[in-house]
Scaffold this active site. Structure first.
Site, short mmCIF file in Angstrom:
data_model
loop_
_atom_site.label_atom_id
_atom_site.label_comp_id
_atom_site.label_asym_id
_atom_site.label_seq_id
_atom_site.Cartn_x
_atom_site.Cartn_y
_atom_site.Cartn_z
N HIS A 1 -10.00 -5.80 11.13
CA HIS A 1 -10.68 -5.65 9.85
C HIS A 1 -12.10 -5.11 9.99
O HIS A 1 -12.88 -5.19 9.05
CB HIS A 1 -10.73 -7.00 9.12
CG HIS A 1 -9.40 -7.47 8.63
ND1 HIS A 1 -8.57 -8.22 9.42
CD2 HIS A 1 -8.76 -7.29 7.46
CE1 HIS A 1 -7.45 -8.49 8.74
NE2 HIS A 1 -7.55 -7.94 7.56
N GLU B 1 0.80 -1.22 0.00
CA GLU B 1 0.00 0.00 0.00
C GLU B 1 0.84 1.27 0.00
O GLU B 1 0.47 2.27 -0.64
CB GLU B 1 -0.95 0.00 1.20
CG GLU B 1 -2.08 -0.99 1.10
CD GLU B 1 -1.68 -2.41 1.44
OE1 GLU B 1 -2.49 -3.33 1.24
OE2 GLU B 1 -0.53 -2.61 1.92
#
Length: 372
Positions: free
Chosen positions: A144, A75
């Site tokens: 998450h 990322e």
């Protein structure tokens, strides 16, 4: 408000489609990219069959496939490349499967994308959109299921949006793609299923702040993202019991426009915020502080904040029960602020629980169908 009587929208025709928010985002991205060949799509999963919850599905049928770039799980590098592309004249749209993935690129987002225009004295712009999925369900647990919008809203130089309605999502996505500033778009995965009437073709929704979605004189409720949908359910039940309230969908977290909310609180005398993120140091805390400063003399009671408790998200259904605010808790909090009797509160809660029809706590409720 229909597309035909809203001066902030520019629909290409008067047709509307019944769409989910996820499909509306996909159409907004497609419309923006068709009008501007500099729009590129970067994602971990842009070519995956799931197409990032369906929001990138079939883009290659409308655009040159070379504009859809599958990226490795890196990322920091992904967003760094996109920032460079934006400075060179492109308009990258980055789609991340989870908000947590952005934590690996915070230096790029907070120190580069957010500050380049300022430190270059306006010489450079970073017209970039970074989409991040937030929310809960399916036992995803503490790494998450977070909703970290307060981190991004804290930083000058970023615009931060959280659409809750399908029509808003499409128009705001087009506006974000066309904006010359870095825009963070946080999408709650449960709002992807929410449906509504969406204008067909091209139109823009201004990135300018809150929208009143229910009206009443008893209390002002400000909610973000999926919690707006839960707040609407609570408001509708309270209205049926004779206690209508104002409900605002915040929509835009930065720049934060609280003028409509302050005007409402000056009329109702009360404020409840309902946040998808943590209560402490959260969006609701900022709203409560600012409104208290601006409307201290009009408040009949202290503002109340609802949000996530001060500990990580549990994974199991048993532990997650009670962790997230829902319509029943919103209705109870509103009723307690208004001083309603326990009998009335219990009636409201019972109706809301009955309407949910026993769905498990981590399964989206399909109740929210437009138009709204």
């Amino acid at each position: 408000m229909s597309a035909s009587n809203n001066p902030n929208k520019n629909p290409s025709n008067n047709q509307t489609l019944s769409q989910s928010l996820g499909d509306a985002i996909r159409d907004g991205l497609t419309e923006g990219a068709k009008r501007d060949p500099s729009v590129l799509f970067f994602a971990e999963g842009v070519q995956d069959p799931a197409a990032l919850f369906g929001t990138l599905k079939d883009l290659d049928k409308h655009l040159d496939p070379s504009r859809l770039i599958e990226m490795p799980i890196a990322e920091n590098g992904l967003i760094g490349i996109a920032i460079g592309a934006a400075m060179a004249g492109k308009r990258p749209v980055i789609s991340l499967q989870r908000v947590e993935f952005a934590l690996l690129a915070m230096e790029q987002i907070l120190n580069n994308a957010a500050k380049i225009h300022y430190v270059s004295n306006g010489l450079h712009q970073v017209p970039i959109v970074i989409r991040m999925v937030v929310g809960r369900g399916w036992g995803q647990g503490p790494e998450h299921s977070q909703s970290l919008e307060a981190i991004f809203a804290h930083v000058p130089g970023l615009k931060v949006i959280m659409p809750a309605f399908a029509a808003d999502a499409k128009g705001m996505m087009i506006a974000a793609v066309e904006d010359n500033n870095p825009v963070i778009c946080l999408e709650h995965r449960w709002t992807h299923y929410a449906s509504g009437e969406v204008p067909a073709g091209y139109y823009r929704e201004p990135l300018d702040g809150p929208k009143r979605v229910r009206s009443g004189d008893n209390l002002t409720v400000v909610a973000t993202s999926y919690m707006t949908l839960e707040a609407i359910r609570a408001a509708d039940v309270l209205a049926d019991l004779g206690h209508p309230i104002d409900v605002f969908d915040l929509r835009v977290l930065r720049p934060l426009n609280l003028d409509p909310i302050a005007a409402s609180v000056a009329r109702t005398g009360g404020l409840l915020t309902v946040d998808t993120g943590f209560t402490k140091f959260g969006i609701g805390a900022e709203i409560a502080a600012e409104i208290t400063t601006r409307c201290f003399g009009e408040l009949k009671a202290a503002p109340v904040r609802l949000g996530l408790p001060d500990h990580p998200t549990p994974s199991s259904r048993g532990l997650v029960r009670g962790f997230y605010p829902d319509a029943a808790r919103i209705a109870r909090s509103c009723a307690e602020i208004l001083g309603l009797p326990e009998e009335t509160i219990a009636r409201a809660e019972a109706r809301i629980l009955e309407e949910r029809q026993g769905l498990p706590i981590d399964v989206p409720d399909p109740f929210f169908k437009g138009p709204f």
